[in-house]
Design a protein around this motif. Structure first.
Motif, short mmCIF file in Angstrom:
data_model
loop_
_atom_site.label_atom_id
_atom_site.label_comp_id
_atom_site.label_asym_id
_atom_site.label_seq_id
_atom_site.Cartn_x
_atom_site.Cartn_y
_atom_site.Cartn_z
N THR A 23 0.83 -1.20 0.00
CA THR A 23 0.00 0.00 0.00
C THR A 23 0.86 1.25 0.00
OG1 THR A 23 -1.76 -1.17 1.19
CG2 THR A 23 -1.83 1.24 1.23
N GLN A 27 1.05 4.00 -2.98
CA GLN A 27 0.62 5.36 -2.65
C GLN A 27 1.54 6.41 -3.28
OE1 GLN A 27 -2.13 5.90 -0.21
NE2 GLN A 27 -2.10 7.80 -1.36
N PHE A 33 -4.27 6.72 -6.49
CA PHE A 33 -4.43 5.56 -5.60
C PHE A 33 -4.51 5.99 -4.15
CE2 PHE A 33 -2.43 2.66 -2.59
CZ PHE A 33 -3.24 1.55 -2.73
N SER A 34 -5.36 5.31 -3.41
CA SER A 34 -5.40 5.45 -1.95
C SER A 34 -5.90 4.14 -1.35
CB SER A 34 -6.33 6.61 -1.54
OG SER A 34 -7.66 6.37 -1.96
N GLY A 35 -5.37 3.80 -0.21
CA GLY A 35 -5.74 2.58 0.48
C GLY A 35 -6.99 2.77 1.31
N PRO A 36 -7.36 1.75 2.07
CA PRO A 36 -6.71 0.44 2.23
C PRO A 36 -6.98 -0.46 1.03
CG PRO A 36 -8.74 0.47 3.47
CD PRO A 36 -8.57 1.86 2.93
N ILE A 37 -6.28 -1.60 1.02
CA ILE A 37 -6.45 -2.53 -0.09
C ILE A 37 -6.85 -3.91 0.42
CG2 ILE A 37 -4.84 -1.34 -1.60
CD1 ILE A 37 -2.74 -3.50 -0.93
N GLN A 54 -7.70 -4.59 -4.73
CA GLN A 54 -8.89 -3.74 -4.71
C GLN A 54 -8.72 -2.64 -3.67
OE1 GLN A 54 -12.78 -5.77 -5.55
NE2 GLN A 54 -11.75 -7.55 -4.66
N SER A 55 -8.85 -1.40 -4.13
CA SER A 55 -8.86 -0.25 -3.24
C SER A 55 -10.29 0.27 -3.19
CB SER A 55 -7.91 0.83 -3.77
OG SER A 55 -8.48 1.48 -4.89
N ARG A 59 -9.63 -0.98 -9.03
CA ARG A 59 -9.10 -2.33 -9.00
C ARG A 59 -7.86 -2.41 -9.90
NH1 ARG A 59 -14.27 -6.09 -10.15
NH2 ARG A 59 -14.69 -4.42 -11.66
#
Length: 353
Positions: A23, A27, A33-37, A54-55, A59
């Protein structure tokens, strides 16, 4: 790469990694993109373990090298990343985001690309589609392969992606060596092919970007149209002979239905699927090249069976070591003998061997 046939599963312990580290890495390198995953592994595949990431908003697909000791030059995810980036606006491929060559992040090199929604066909007879669509699907496969082989690899920045010329000779030597490195038993048909293939290489020399593993289940089709959205699994891609790539694609016409999900022994015309001869003729028309000499075609087909037998032998060796990427690897690897015998049978039918 979503398809019920492919399946998803929890990550087995031998392929597990720290998702927090992944993650953090994503990032800083993937825009938006941002988490969580949440991470799951695709159940299919024998080579590079592949995962769905998958976030909350997107995806992704992650492909990594498997753990454990690997054969030289095998599982080259770095090469996959490079060719996908080079071909993104030329042939249908998933968009790649970032490559990580630091094994400290998840334990081996990997790259991240877009998840592509669509259909993956695992059965060559295409029972799940209307009969009239089957021909269109097979013609689309040939169209995309011809388009790939027509790419100006120099303009695409791939002049050093392989060595132009003498591709077949190098491949015969390479896969003979790879086979020996993972050999578990003596197979007469393999021994005969290793001796025969170097002595009968066709004189025809061509160079193109080749996929190396172009087949129906390595493509994602549009959800409702007979149109390819992405070609997958570029691990074996290089600069090589395009007719070898075509012969590999057509190899399915010789492989048994039960053991290899092939078309061997099937009258494909009853399924409205083009014959092997029709596929080769369509390909030559699309590329504007002369028909392939029959003995050259037999050679390329036999070589492709030999190469796949060597690949399956590597799968078997990894399975016996306990580090193959699929639970079915042991079963797949044990098909080496049958594939080699099919290749040698082709040779005996067309040559005085």
């Amino acid at each position: 790469m979503n398809t019920p046939a492919a399946g998803l599963r929890p990550i087995p312990s031998r392929h597990s990694f720290d998702t927090a580290r992944l993650t953090a890495w994503m990032q800083g390198r993937i825009a938006g993109f941002s988490g969580p995953i949440d991470v799951q592994q695709f159940a299919g595949g024998q080579s590079n373990p592949t995962f769905l990431v998958q976030s909350p908003s997107c995806r992704y697909v992650l492909r990594r090298k498997p753990p454990g000791k690997l054969l030289p030059s095998a599982h080259a995810v770095e090469r996959e990343f490079r060719v996908l980036a080079a071909l993104k606006d030329i042939v249908p491929v998933a968009r790649v985001h970032a490559l990580c060559e630091d094994s400290e992040v998840i334990g081996s090199a990997f790259y991240v690309m877009d998840y592509v929604e669509g259909r993956i066909f695992w059965d060559a007879l295409l029972p799940e589609v209307a009969a009239q669509e089957r021909r269109a699907i097979y013609r689309e496969m040939v169209r995309v392969l011809a388009a790939l082989h027509s790419v100006d690899y120099a303009s695409a920045g791939l002049s050093d992606y392989g060595k132009p010329g003498h591709y077949v000779a190098r491949q015969v030597a390479r896969w003979s060596e790879q086979y020996r490195a993972s050999e578990t038993e003596k197979i007469d048909a393999i021994e005969r092919l290793i001796e025969w293939l170097p002595k009968h290489i066709p004189a025809d020399e061509q160079t193109a970007v080749v996929h190396g593993d172009f087949r129906l289940d390595n493509t994602i089709f549009h959800p409702t149209e007979p149109r390819i959205l992405a070609v997958l699994d570029w691990e074996l891609s290089t600069l090589g002979h395009p007719l070898v790539d075509l012969a590999y694609y057509c190899m399915r016409y010789h492989l048994p239905v039960a053991e290899f999900r092939g078309l061997g022994g099937v009258d494909v015309r009853t399924y409205l699927i083009p014959t092997e001869t029709e596929c080769v003729a369509d390909y030559c028309d699309l590329r504007g090249i002369a028909p392939v000499p029959p003995k050259d075609w037999v050679y390329y087909s036999a070589f492709c069976m030999f190469r796949m037998a060597a690949i399956l032998q590597g799968v078997l060796a990894r399975a016996l070591q306990g580090n193959a990427s699929s639970d079915t690897a042991l079963q797949a690897g044990r098909r080496t003998r049958h594939l080699a015998e099919l290749g040698w049978k082709l040779v005996r039918q067309s040559f005085d061997a």
